[in-house]
Motif scaffolding. Sequence first.
Motif, short mmCIF file in Angstrom:
data_model
loop_
_atom_site.label_atom_id
_atom_site.label_comp_id
_atom_site.label_asym_id
_atom_site.label_seq_id
_atom_site.Cartn_x
_atom_site.Cartn_y
_atom_site.Cartn_z
N GLY A 144 0.21 -7.14 -6.37
CA GLY A 144 0.78 -5.79 -6.18
C GLY A 144 0.02 -4.74 -6.95
O GLY A 144 -0.20 -3.62 -6.46
N CYS A 145 -0.42 -5.07 -8.17
CA CYS A 145 -1.18 -4.11 -8.97
C CYS A 145 -2.50 -3.76 -8.30
O CYS A 145 -2.93 -2.59 -8.30
N LEU A 146 -3.19 -4.77 -7.73
CA LEU A 146 -4.47 -4.51 -7.07
C LEU A 146 -4.27 -3.66 -5.82
O LEU A 146 -5.08 -2.77 -5.52
N HIS A 147 -3.18 -3.92 -5.05
CA HIS A 147 -2.88 -3.07 -3.88
C HIS A 147 -2.57 -1.65 -4.32
O HIS A 147 -2.95 -0.67 -3.63
N LEU A 148 -1.90 -1.50 -5.46
CA LEU A 148 -1.55 -0.17 -5.95
C LEU A 148 -2.81 0.60 -6.34
O LEU A 148 -2.90 1.82 -6.11
N THR A 173 5.80 2.48 -7.37
CA THR A 173 5.36 2.45 -5.96
C THR A 173 6.29 3.31 -5.10
O THR A 173 5.82 4.10 -4.26
N PHE A 174 7.61 3.17 -5.27
CA PHE A 174 8.57 4.00 -4.51
C PHE A 174 8.38 5.48 -4.83
O PHE A 174 8.52 6.33 -3.95
N TYR A 175 8.09 5.81 -6.09
CA TYR A 175 7.91 7.22 -6.46
C TYR A 175 6.72 7.81 -5.70
O TYR A 175 6.78 8.94 -5.20
N LYS A 176 5.63 7.02 -5.62
CA LYS A 176 4.45 7.52 -4.91
C LYS A 176 4.71 7.62 -3.42
O LYS A 176 4.03 8.41 -2.72
N ASP A 214 -2.79 1.05 -1.33
CA ASP A 214 -2.11 0.39 -0.21
C ASP A 214 -0.66 0.17 -0.65
O ASP A 214 -0.27 -0.92 -1.09
N LEU A 215 0.16 1.22 -0.51
CA LEU A 215 1.50 1.21 -1.09
C LEU A 215 2.43 0.22 -0.39
O LEU A 215 3.28 -0.39 -1.03
N ASP A 216 2.29 0.08 0.92
CA ASP A 216 3.16 -0.86 1.64
C ASP A 216 2.90 -2.30 1.18
O ASP A 216 3.84 -3.07 0.94
#
Length: 492
Positions: free
Chosen positions: A44-48, A80-83, A52-54
């Motif tokens: 998840g950190c790498l996607h962030l 993630t939700f905030y962004k 790639d938020l989804d």
Amino acid sequence: MSFLDTLRQWDEATTSVDRKDLSGALEIFLSIKEPNSKIYFDIGCLHLINQDLDAAEKAFDCSIRKDEHLAVAFFQRGITFYKKERYEECLGDFQKAFKTLRGNQLIDYKALGLRYKLYACEVLHNMALAEAQLGHWEKAHENLVKALNFKTETKLNMIDRALGSTLKQKLFKLVEFPSTVLFKPNKHYVAELEKKDYLGKAKVVASVVPQDAFSGFAPLQPQVKDGPTAPKEREVLRALEGEPHTVLFEFVPETSDELAVVPGNIVFVLQKGADNWASVIFNERRGLVPYNYLERLEISLASKQNEGISGPPKQEPPRREAPSRPERKGVTPSGDVQRKADNSYIVKVRYTFNFAVSVAPGSPYEKLIEKISRKLNLSSASITLSLTSEVTEQSTINANTEMESVWSHVSAGHITLWCSTKEQTDGKPHNEIQLVALHSYESSNPEDLNFQQGDTITLLSRVNEDWLEGQCNGNTGIFPAPFVEEVPVNGQ
């Protein structure tokens, strides 16, 4: 996929992140078939980082499903939700993260492999920001005031600036998680991934049996911690001196220059005499052994003979009776031939221990008792000799005894006498010397005396400057002189 495979790929992926190869790291992470909560968090950190938020949201969802108490996962999903401008869900995750902190000022994830500290004041700071985004400025202010109770000195300015912004109803900056800080596998587990050769390569050190299958040529010597080494005779230092022979029968020595051996021992013959006695070295000692008790051992040095050998040959003693003891004529323990024949009588004396002395044929009583008293370290008057185990008038030997009748019992140059002492106190002679063991001594030789540190030993005789003969715990034998010291008389 096994745990080791997962561990190996996890380590490879975090190593790629350290090298700034984020795409390669993400590819390795996604190839792991059964990720745990920490691995999902890393994904998840790498996607962030890639915005790639989804995909980040899904990864953090999986991480939380695997571990519902991982506060930092709720914190990251809230970011993630905030962004994604989903502020109500963002606020809910920050609240769950704060609840998971359970009133603590912070959680240090270093022990779990993540170099990050999640502070309660930072979680409350982001909760206040989410409330502000929803237009709840009063609740935002309340969360920031509450954050002051959990603040640290390093975070004080951040909270003060946010309070100032809420008073003006202005938004403030979101506290984010460090971009490339990830959970890493336990370094001790990673170190075990490499194969280790615990045994090493086999190496033949010495061999004296056919096919080089035997690992040594003598039993191990006694090992004493922090103690002196047992004295070694000069000739033992010469490697493989003499011809190797296997002992076929047990031999019990009757004189001090003979050597005790048992079937299966390997001895080195220095010289064979015409009287069928051999001067040998065994276990770093030199002495005499009947040659007809031995069998020559052939040595093979060709390494090719090792091929196809399953194991060393078993050396079992023959089941036939031992041959008779040969008569001593011409060989000494040093291997030299005697210059003239020794026709002395060997007198074996049975006392609380057994010993032997040699006297000339037809020796008077005074000569015999002198040698025995010197051996026992007792006065001649305190010693009583007998031809039998039961002392009677007929069997007693004293100054009035006709020695010709005593020597008539000699057979093949040997005679056995029994000895008792009159002057004893508590079963011990007045003049006996007591020794105390400075170090433990253990040996596989039957003629040696084993004892432990602190044991009391009665000195019987001095073999030479390096070896003593003594008695301890009902056993009699020889031992190295440096291992003991004399007990002062009357404690003085």
